[in-house]
Design a protein around this motif. Structure first.
Motif, PDB file in Angstrom:
ATOM      1  N   PHE A   1       0.830  -1.203   0.000  1.00 34.52           N
ATOM      2  CA  PHE A   1       0.000   0.000   0.000  1.00 34.52           C
ATOM      3  C   PHE A   1       0.865   1.253   0.000  1.00 34.52           C
ATOM      4  N   LEU A   2       0.624   2.136  -0.964  1.00 31.80           N
ATOM      5  CA  LEU A   2       1.306   3.425  -1.015  1.00 31.80           C
ATOM      6  C   LEU A   2       0.321   4.550  -0.733  1.00 31.80           C
ATOM      7  N   LEU A   3      -0.747   4.622  -1.536  1.00 27.85           N
ATOM      8  CA  LEU A   3      -1.719   5.707  -1.371  1.00 27.85           C
ATOM      9  C   LEU A   3      -3.010   5.344  -2.092  1.00 27.85           C
ATOM     10  N   GLY A   4      -4.053   6.128  -1.805  1.00 25.83           N
ATOM     11  CA  GLY A   4      -5.319   5.976  -2.518  1.00 25.83           C
ATOM     12  C   GLY A   4      -5.957   4.618  -2.322  1.00 25.83           C
ATOM     13  N   ILE A   5      -6.295   3.977  -3.428  1.00 24.32           N
ATOM     14  CA  ILE A   5      -6.910   2.653  -3.416  1.00 24.32           C
ATOM     15  C   ILE A   5      -5.939   1.707  -4.111  1.00 24.32           C
ATOM     16  N   ASP A   6      -5.383   0.779  -3.372  1.00 32.09           N
ATOM     17  CA  ASP A   6      -4.282  -0.053  -3.864  1.00 32.09           C
ATOM     18  C   ASP A   6      -4.791  -1.221  -4.695  1.00 32.09           C
ATOM     19  N   VAL A   7      -4.270  -1.323  -5.915  1.00 38.54           N
ATOM     20  CA  VAL A   7      -4.712  -2.351  -6.858  1.00 38.54           C
ATOM     21  C   VAL A   7      -4.170  -3.720  -6.458  1.00 38.54           C
ATOM     22  N   ASP A   8      -5.025  -4.749  -6.555  1.00 38.18           N
ATOM     23  CA  ASP A   8      -4.603  -6.138  -6.345  1.00 38.18           C
ATOM     24  C   ASP A   8      -4.225  -6.732  -7.701  1.00 38.18           C
ATOM     25  N   HIS A   9      -2.937  -6.775  -7.973  1.00 31.34           N
ATOM     26  CA  HIS A   9      -2.452  -7.226  -9.284  1.00 31.34           C
ATOM     27  C   HIS A   9      -2.519  -8.740  -9.454  1.00 31.34           C
ATOM     28  N   ARG A  10      -2.966  -9.460  -8.421  1.00 29.90           N
ATOM     29  CA  ARG A  10      -3.156 -10.913  -8.548  1.00 29.90           C
ATOM     30  C   ARG A  10      -4.525 -11.256  -9.114  1.00 29.90           C
ATOM     31  N   HIS A  11      -5.442 -10.300  -9.132  1.00 30.35           N
ATOM     32  CA  HIS A  11      -6.801 -10.575  -9.587  1.00 30.35           C
ATOM     33  C   HIS A  11      -6.799 -10.774 -11.104  1.00 30.35           C
ATOM     34  N   PRO A  12      -7.403 -11.857 -11.587  1.00 25.86           N
ATOM     35  CA  PRO A  12      -7.389 -12.144 -13.038  1.00 25.86           C
ATOM     36  C   PRO A  12      -7.969 -11.027 -13.893  1.00 25.86           C
ATOM     37  N   GLU A  13      -9.025 -10.356 -13.420  1.00 25.61           N
ATOM     38  CA  GLU A  13      -9.628  -9.284 -14.204  1.00 25.61           C
ATOM     39  C   GLU A  13      -8.706  -8.065 -14.282  1.00 25.61           C
ATOM     40  N   VAL A  14      -7.995  -7.809 -13.202  1.00 29.79           N
ATOM     41  CA  VAL A  14      -7.030  -6.709 -13.201  1.00 29.79           C
ATOM     42  C   VAL A  14      -5.915  -6.999 -14.204  1.00 29.79           C
ATOM     43  N   GLN A  15      -5.391  -8.214 -14.151  1.00 30.87           N
ATOM     44  CA  GLN A  15      -4.322  -8.588 -15.066  1.00 30.87           C
ATOM     45  C   GLN A  15      -4.779  -8.485 -16.519  1.00 30.87           C
ATOM     46  N   LYS A  16      -5.968  -8.984 -16.802  1.00 32.00           N
ATOM     47  CA  LYS A  16      -6.477  -8.938 -18.172  1.00 32.00           C
ATOM     48  C   LYS A  16      -6.584  -7.505 -18.669  1.00 32.00           C
ATOM     49  N   ASP A  17      -7.080  -6.607 -17.817  1.00 34.83           N
ATOM     50  CA  ASP A  17      -7.257  -5.215 -18.224  1.00 34.83           C
ATOM     51  C   ASP A  17      -5.913  -4.530 -18.457  1.00 34.83           C
ATOM     52  N   PHE A  18      -4.976  -4.705 -17.534  1.00 36.68           N
ATOM     53  CA  PHE A  18      -3.663  -4.078 -17.686  1.00 36.68           C
ATOM     54  C   PHE A  18      -2.894  -4.670 -18.866  1.00 36.68           C
ATOM     55  N   PHE A  19      -2.999  -5.991 -19.037  1.00 35.62           N
ATOM     56  CA  PHE A  19      -2.291  -6.627 -20.150  1.00 35.62           C
ATOM     57  C   PHE A  19      -2.851  -6.187 -21.500  1.00 35.62           C
ATOM     58  N   SER A  20      -4.111  -5.766 -21.525  1.00 33.76           N
ATOM     59  CA  SER A  20      -4.690  -5.210 -22.745  1.00 33.76           C
ATOM     60  C   SER A  20      -4.284  -3.753 -22.920  1.00 33.76           C
ATOM     61  N   TRP A  21      -4.233  -3.016 -21.813  1.00 36.31           N
ATOM     62  CA  TRP A  21      -3.917  -1.590 -21.876  1.00 36.31           C
ATOM     63  C   TRP A  21      -2.499  -1.347 -22.368  1.00 36.31           C
ATOM     64  N   GLY A  22      -1.537  -2.169 -21.938  1.00 36.50           N
ATOM     65  CA  GLY A  22      -0.137  -1.956 -22.316  1.00 36.50           C
ATOM     66  C   GLY A  22       0.068  -1.856 -23.821  1.00 36.50           C
ATOM     67  N   PRO A  23      -0.273  -2.905 -24.592  1.00 39.03           N
ATOM     68  CA  PRO A  23      -0.132  -2.809 -26.053  1.00 39.03           C
ATOM     69  C   PRO A  23      -1.000  -1.710 -26.663  1.00 39.03           C
ATOM     70  N   TRP A  24      -2.210  -1.519 -26.103  1.00 41.44           N
ATOM     71  CA  TRP A  24      -3.124  -0.511 -26.653  1.00 41.44           C
ATOM     72  C   TRP A  24      -2.538   0.886 -26.571  1.00 41.44           C
ATOM     73  N   VAL A  25      -1.988   1.250 -25.416  1.00 45.66           N
ATOM     74  CA  VAL A  25      -1.508   2.628 -25.265  1.00 45.66           C
ATOM     75  C   VAL A  25      -0.270   2.862 -26.126  1.00 45.66           C
ATOM     76  N   LEU A  26       0.571   1.838 -26.309  1.00 48.08           N
ATOM     77  CA  LEU A  26       1.739   1.995 -27.175  1.00 48.08           C
ATOM     78  C   LEU A  26       1.314   2.120 -28.638  1.00 48.08           C
ATOM     79  N   GLU A  27       0.362   1.292 -29.044  1.00 46.33           N
ATOM     80  CA  GLU A  27      -0.102   1.344 -30.430  1.00 46.33           C
ATOM     81  C   GLU A  27      -0.866   2.637 -30.720  1.00 46.33           C
ATOM     82  N   THR A  28      -1.644   3.098 -29.740  1.00 45.87           N
ATOM     83  CA  THR A  28      -2.431   4.323 -29.928  1.00 45.87           C
ATOM     84  C   THR A  28      -1.542   5.548 -30.081  1.00 45.87           C
TER      85      THR A  28
END
Length: 509
Positions: free
Chosen positions: A224-251
């Motif tokens: 925990f650092l600040l705000g609302i701390d993301v649980d990076h073990r959650h499958p839905e979180v991983q799916k969203d971030f793993f999609s965002w990475g290529p998307w933001v680079l391509e965009t």
């Protein structure tokens, strides 16, 4: 047996040896700039337009990469993006009372990115993956208050709290991503809205696994650092971030990431995020991680854990510069590179003098004073090891930290890097208060001799240094000042000088 032996002996790739740092096949020195300060605002235009206007000059100066501030929608209208609300909104949707981010609109961002590409400048995206802020609704769930100074110590039993943890993204809807965030996707938060209580609360209940284990051990567990701390073990979180990475680079057409606050993120997740994005985009994708610690022994295990997937900002070296500036002539310059990442693992080190968080009054205040600023920049810009990053606040006029004299000399050092700083580095650790080094040059660059001092009087230092027999009989001139000459003897030696409390660069006439 040979297979097992090869696995045991296999070396991880060295990040700076394979990642993209500049134009393909270029033999010129690469150079990064952090193009913002904490309070950056452009007069009469957006920050993205200001950046686009500066691109031709940046290219001319020799910059090959630009680290931009987080482009995502922030929790507040003037938020910098580190208060991450919606990573998928780059200034496109009406959310948080604005369409544009603090930095400008998506159209302006993409226009600047296209202009950068035309000038062979790469874009680095600041990825804020650790936490979220600015939720759209509250919900009730079970949580345990923990000791802020030791997050492994529970202060009470589990109780129901009300947290701002529901993210609906009403302005964006399902465009780009249909994920809706709620308390299931977080590990903790710092505010109970029901009791109006600030603290550190660990979310518990069905599906929750507590704090992530693969994080820094400061404060017991620094998930925990600040705000609302993301649980990076959650499958839905991983799916969203793993999609965002290529998307933001391509965009955006960006080539990689600056990873914010990685000591607070499950390192197995971060490594997989990089691996996944690299496979989906470009194997030479660039990445530099912010692991904020001046202790090299804390940084080195992370360099191994990431298996060559990312470089790291050399915070230990920055802290050496800060210490040198605090102690003036009492600091022994012969030790300034000691216990730094660039000295131990140069292929992993992105070196810097200051950044947006080290400025006086900021959260990681450790400013390098003006009396040592140019000496520090000489060390990162003109030596052969590491990959340097220049801070906008030191180069451009701004309200926070600008010094016209520093900016003038910094521009000259950048020019010296572009024109002369090539070949092997030979050190001359002369005295406690004055050191020098020589860049021997290559087939197309003549090299240079560099000196720096932290003495506080009117003394003139002299160091005898060898620039190579190829320069026998030649004359070197001072590059940071308009006068000064050094004659090189038949064996390549010359007696180079530097005024106390300054730096000097000598180049062949």
């Amino acid at each position: 047996m040979n297979f097992l032996k090869s696995l045991f002996l296999r070396q991880d790739p060295v990040p700076l040896s394979y990642m993209k740092l500049g134009p393909e096949l270029s033999k010129e020195n690469p150079l990064m700039i952090q193009f913002f300060t904490w309070d950056s605002k452009a007069t009469g235009t957006s920050w993205w337009k200001h950046f686009e206007n500066e691109i031709p000059m940046l290219a001319e100066m020799g910059f090959t990469q630009v680290w931009l501030p987080p482009p995502n929608k922030a929790a507040e209208k003037e938020g910098r993006g580190y208060d991450a609300y919606d990573l998928w909104d780059l200034g496109e949707f009406n959310q948080k009372d604005t369409v544009s981010t603090r930095w400008g609109s998506k159209e302006e961002l993409l226009s600047a990115c296209r202009a950068a590409k035309e000038h062979k400048i790469d874009i680095i995206i600041d990825a804020v993956l650790n936490h979220k802020l600015g939720a759209d609704r509250t919900e009730r769930f079970q949580a345990i208050p923990v000791n802020p100074q030791d997050r492994l110590k529970e202060l009470d039993k589990a109780r129901e709290i009300e947290g701002w943890t529901v993210f609906d993204f009403p302005g964006r809807g399902n465009k780009y991503s249909a994920m809706r965030w709620n308390q299931e996707h977080f590990t903790g938060l710092d505010w109970d809205n029901a009791t109006r209580t600030k603290g550190v609360f660990k979310i518990v209940g069905k599906g929750h696994k507590g704090w992530a284990k693969n994080v820094d051990r400061e404060l017991g567990n620094y998930d925990f650092l600040l705000g609302i701390d993301v649980d990076h073990r959650h499958p839905e979180v991983q799916k969203d971030f793993f999609s965002w990475g290529p998307w933001v680079l391509e965009t955006t057409g960006a080539v990689g990431f600056r990873l914010d606050a990685i000591k607070h993120i499950d390192r197995e997740f971060t490594r997989r995020f990089l691996e996944n994005t690299r496979k989906s985009t470009n194997r030479r994708m660039f990445s530099v991680a912010e692991f904020w610690s001046g202790n090299l022994d804390a940084v080195l295990p992370y360099t191994r854990a990431f298996k060559g997937e990312t470089a790291f900002f050399d915070v230990p070296l920055h802290m050496n510069f800060h210490d040198a500036s605090k102690h003036y002539s009492r600091y022994d310059l012969r030790n300034v590179m000691n216990n730094s990442l660039v000295k131990v693992k140069p292929g992993y080190a992105v070196t810097f003098v200051d950044n947006h968080e080290t400025v006086e009054g900021q959260s990681l205040e450790s400013w390098v004073g003006d009396h040592f600023k140019i000496q520090a920049y000489a060390l990162i810009l003109l030596r052969g090891a590491g990959y340097p990053c220049v801070f906008y606040g030191d180069l451009y006029p701004n309200r926070e930290c600008y010094n016209e004299h520093i900016a003038r000399n910094l521009k000259l050092l950048i020019k010296a890097r572009q024109l002369f700083a090539y070949g092997a580095t030979q050190d001359y650790l002369s005295t406690k208060n004055c050191v020098g080094f020589v860049r021997t040059g290559d087939s197309t660059h003549s090299g240079c001799a560099v000196m720096l001092s932290n003495r506080e009087d009117d003394y003139l230092h002299v160091i005898r240094m060898n620039v190579g027999k190829a320069h026998a009989g030649s004359t070197f001139r001072s590059f940071l000042t308009t006068d000064g000459r050094v004659e090189i003897d038949a064996d390549g030696w010359g007696e180079f000088t530097c005024f106390a409390g300054s730096a000097q660069v000598w180049v062949k006439i």
